[in-house]
Design a protein around this motif. Structure first.
Motif: not given
Length: 133
Positions: A78-104
């Motif tokens: 969803d719009e709000t990421l939870k632990k275990g969600d995968r998301f894309i982080l845009k840094s500079g002109s590149s995108n990075y795939q991140i796996f969230n291991e945080q409870e927050y």
């Protein structure tokens, strides 16, 4: 009279056991939180910063601890990421795939700094959200 005395002792015993169980759970939770904070602190100390070019040309060693700052642009959840969600982080002109291991929870559009282990993607062990200005 004897039955009443036995019942009172039984109730007292149950209450004492119940109280001990709660405080034991509190102690266990506090130890887990302390361990997690220690791990996050150590990862932040070990994390290396790499340039966008180093990430794009595969000059980042696998299993290295990395630090990367950017904006969350998409998520599998969803719009709000939870632990275990995968998301894309845009840094500079590149995108990075991140796996969230945080409870927050984090949200799409948040600016964050990710600390984690690099596998071609990043397993985020710690994430810090930048405060809005």
């Amino acid at each position: 009279m004897k039955k009443k005395h036995t019942l009172v002792l039984l109730l007292l015993f149950v209450l004492l056991l119940g109280g001990t169980g709660c405080s034991q759970n509190d102690k266990t939770q506090a130890k887990e939180e302390q361990f997690t904070a220690t791990v996050e602190t150590e990862i932040k100390k070990k994390a290396n910063k790499y340039t966008e070019k180093e990430f794009q040309t595969a000059d980042v060693p696998l299993n290295d601890f990395v630090q990367l700052t950017g904006e969350i642009t998409r998520s599998d959840g969803d719009e709000t990421l939870k632990k275990g969600d995968r998301f894309i982080l845009k840094s500079g002109s590149s995108n990075y795939q991140i796996f969230n291991e945080q409870e927050y929870p984090f949200s799409i559009g948040d600016r964050v700094t990710v600390y984690g282990e690099y596998y071609g993607f990043i397993k985020a062990i710690a994430i810090e959200k930048e405060e809005s200005k």
